[in-house]
Design a protein around this motif. Sequence first.
Motif, PDB file in Angstrom:
ATOM      1  N   HIS A  31      -9.168 -91.119 -25.034  1.00  0.00           N
ATOM      2  CA  HIS A  31      -9.589 -89.856 -25.635  1.00  0.00           C
ATOM      3  C   HIS A  31      -8.338 -89.094 -26.077  1.00  0.00           C
ATOM      4  N   VAL A  32      -8.228 -88.830 -27.385  1.00  0.00           N
ATOM      5  CA  VAL A  32      -7.066 -88.121 -27.928  1.00  0.00           C
ATOM      6  C   VAL A  32      -7.373 -86.635 -28.095  1.00  0.00           C
ATOM      7  N   TYR A  33      -8.456 -86.322 -28.812  1.00  0.00           N
ATOM      8  CA  TYR A  33      -8.862 -84.930 -28.986  1.00  0.00           C
ATOM      9  C   TYR A  33     -10.313 -84.857 -29.437  1.00  0.00           C
ATOM     10  N   ASP A  34     -10.885 -83.662 -29.282  1.00  0.00           N
ATOM     11  CA  ASP A  34     -12.191 -83.334 -29.840  1.00  0.00           C
ATOM     12  C   ASP A  34     -11.925 -82.402 -31.007  1.00  0.00           C
ATOM     13  N   ALA A  35     -12.671 -82.578 -32.091  1.00  0.00           N
ATOM     14  CA  ALA A  35     -12.474 -81.787 -33.305  1.00  0.00           C
ATOM     15  C   ALA A  35     -13.761 -81.057 -33.673  1.00  0.00           C
ATOM     16  N   VAL A  36     -13.599 -79.835 -34.193  1.00  0.00           N
ATOM     17  CA  VAL A  36     -14.726 -79.059 -34.713  1.00  0.00           C
ATOM     18  C   VAL A  36     -14.313 -78.530 -36.082  1.00  0.00           C
ATOM     19  N   LEU A  37     -15.195 -78.691 -37.063  1.00  0.00           N
ATOM     20  CA  LEU A  37     -14.986 -78.135 -38.398  1.00  0.00           C
ATOM     21  C   LEU A  37     -15.843 -76.888 -38.530  1.00  0.00           C
ATOM     22  N   GLN A  58      -9.087 -79.868 -29.919  1.00  0.00           N
ATOM     23  CA  GLN A  58      -8.817 -79.611 -28.505  1.00  0.00           C
ATOM     24  C   GLN A  58      -8.291 -80.913 -27.919  1.00  0.00           C
ATOM     25  N   TYR A  59      -7.040 -80.867 -27.502  1.00  0.00           N
ATOM     26  CA  TYR A  59      -6.337 -82.072 -27.084  1.00  0.00           C
ATOM     27  C   TYR A  59      -6.721 -82.511 -25.669  1.00  0.00           C
ATOM     28  N   ALA A  60      -6.802 -83.819 -25.493  1.00  0.00           N
ATOM     29  CA  ALA A  60      -7.094 -84.420 -24.194  1.00  0.00           C
ATOM     30  C   ALA A  60      -5.834 -85.038 -23.580  1.00  0.00           C
ATOM     31  N   ARG A  61      -4.741 -85.012 -24.327  1.00  0.00           N
ATOM     32  CA  ARG A  61      -3.478 -85.606 -23.867  1.00  0.00           C
ATOM     33  C   ARG A  61      -2.319 -84.721 -24.320  1.00  0.00           C
ATOM     34  N   GLU A  62      -1.158 -85.013 -23.785  1.00  0.00           N
ATOM     35  CA  GLU A  62       0.047 -84.289 -24.175  1.00  0.00           C
ATOM     36  C   GLU A  62       0.712 -84.962 -25.373  1.00  0.00           C
ATOM     37  N   PHE A  63       1.182 -84.130 -26.307  1.00  0.00           N
ATOM     38  CA  PHE A  63       1.939 -84.608 -27.470  1.00  0.00           C
ATOM     39  C   PHE A  63       3.009 -83.584 -27.797  1.00  0.00           C
ATOM     40  N   THR A  64       4.146 -84.063 -28.277  1.00  0.00           N
ATOM     41  CA  THR A  64       5.168 -83.133 -28.752  1.00  0.00           C
ATOM     42  C   THR A  64       4.840 -82.732 -30.184  1.00  0.00           C
ATOM     43  N   ALA A  65       5.336 -81.571 -30.577  1.00  0.00           N
ATOM     44  CA  ALA A  65       5.159 -81.115 -31.955  1.00  0.00           C
ATOM     45  C   ALA A  65       5.757 -82.133 -32.926  1.00  0.00           C
ATOM     46  N   ALA A  66       6.886 -82.720 -32.555  1.00  0.00           N
ATOM     47  CA  ALA A  66       7.533 -83.718 -33.419  1.00  0.00           C
ATOM     48  C   ALA A  66       6.632 -84.936 -33.618  1.00  0.00           C
ATOM     49  N   ALA A  96       8.142 -77.296 -36.715  1.00  0.00           N
ATOM     50  CA  ALA A  96       8.605 -75.956 -36.337  1.00  0.00           C
ATOM     51  C   ALA A  96       7.443 -75.005 -36.067  1.00  0.00           C
ATOM     52  N   VAL A  97       6.337 -75.188 -36.771  1.00  0.00           N
ATOM     53  CA  VAL A  97       5.176 -74.303 -36.629  1.00  0.00           C
ATOM     54  C   VAL A  97       4.345 -74.676 -35.401  1.00  0.00           C
ATOM     55  N   LEU A  98       4.109 -75.956 -35.212  1.00  0.00           N
ATOM     56  CA  LEU A  98       3.242 -76.389 -34.116  1.00  0.00           C
ATOM     57  C   LEU A  98       3.992 -76.423 -32.794  1.00  0.00           C
ATOM     58  N   PRO A  99       3.296 -76.104 -31.716  1.00  0.00           N
ATOM     59  CA  PRO A  99       3.902 -76.239 -30.385  1.00  0.00           C
ATOM     60  C   PRO A  99       3.640 -77.647 -29.841  1.00  0.00           C
ATOM     61  N   ASP A 100       4.342 -77.988 -28.773  1.00  0.00           N
ATOM     62  CA  ASP A 100       3.939 -79.162 -27.999  1.00  0.00           C
ATOM     63  C   ASP A 100       2.575 -78.825 -27.403  1.00  0.00           C
ATOM     64  N   VAL A 101       1.725 -79.821 -27.216  1.00  0.00           N
ATOM     65  CA  VAL A 101       0.397 -79.562 -26.660  1.00  0.00           C
ATOM     66  C   VAL A 101       0.201 -80.296 -25.347  1.00  0.00           C
ATOM     67  N   ARG A 102      -0.602 -79.674 -24.498  1.00  0.00           N
ATOM     68  CA  ARG A 102      -1.001 -80.253 -23.217  1.00  0.00           C
ATOM     69  C   ARG A 102      -2.511 -80.427 -23.222  1.00  0.00           C
ATOM     70  N   ARG A 103      -3.010 -81.175 -22.283  1.00  0.00           N
ATOM     71  CA  ARG A 103      -4.446 -81.375 -22.136  1.00  0.00           C
ATOM     72  C   ARG A 103      -5.154 -80.017 -22.098  1.00  0.00           C
TER      73      ARG A 103
END
Length: 162
Positions: A31-37, A58-66, A96-103
């Motif tokens: 599971h990577v993320y759930d998306a809503v339009l 809505q992220y289910a895992r951690e990813f860096t902005a890079a 630069a705009v996006l942050p790193d994300v956590r679950r």
Amino acid sequence: STPALAPTVTAAATVPLRAAGQGRLTFFGLHVYDAVLWTGQGFRADAFGEQPFVLELQYAREFTAADIARRSLDEMRRHAAFDAARAEGWRMRLAAVLPDVRRGDRIAGLHRPGQGAAFFHNGRPVGDIADPEFARLFFSIWLGEATSEPALRQRLLAGSPP
């Protein structure tokens, strides 16, 4: 059930929005993320680049902005050719705009037709990219016909005319 869109995102959209569709992205069973339009009245899938809308992940895992920026540029290339200098500029700006994300973190992208895209992290504005071509290609990752995830696209656009 669909989580509510943050009031700051709703206010920035300038048009009333409703959840048009939602879906889950998985990669090799993970599971990577759930998306809503979120779309306004009269939204048409075939003309998404001309209309305001919000895509929220809505992220289910951690990813860096890079990592998110790099993957986004790879996916954007499925929809149009652009030179290396432009790609690098977009990648750097997005990172630069996006942050790193956590679950559990939510990233919302607001499409502003003719202007670009504004981004929100957990309802807080984090920046925008004032480039309509970037915005069209970025949101094509999910909404464009050449998407790498056609089943997710279909679920996101479920409540919209073609």
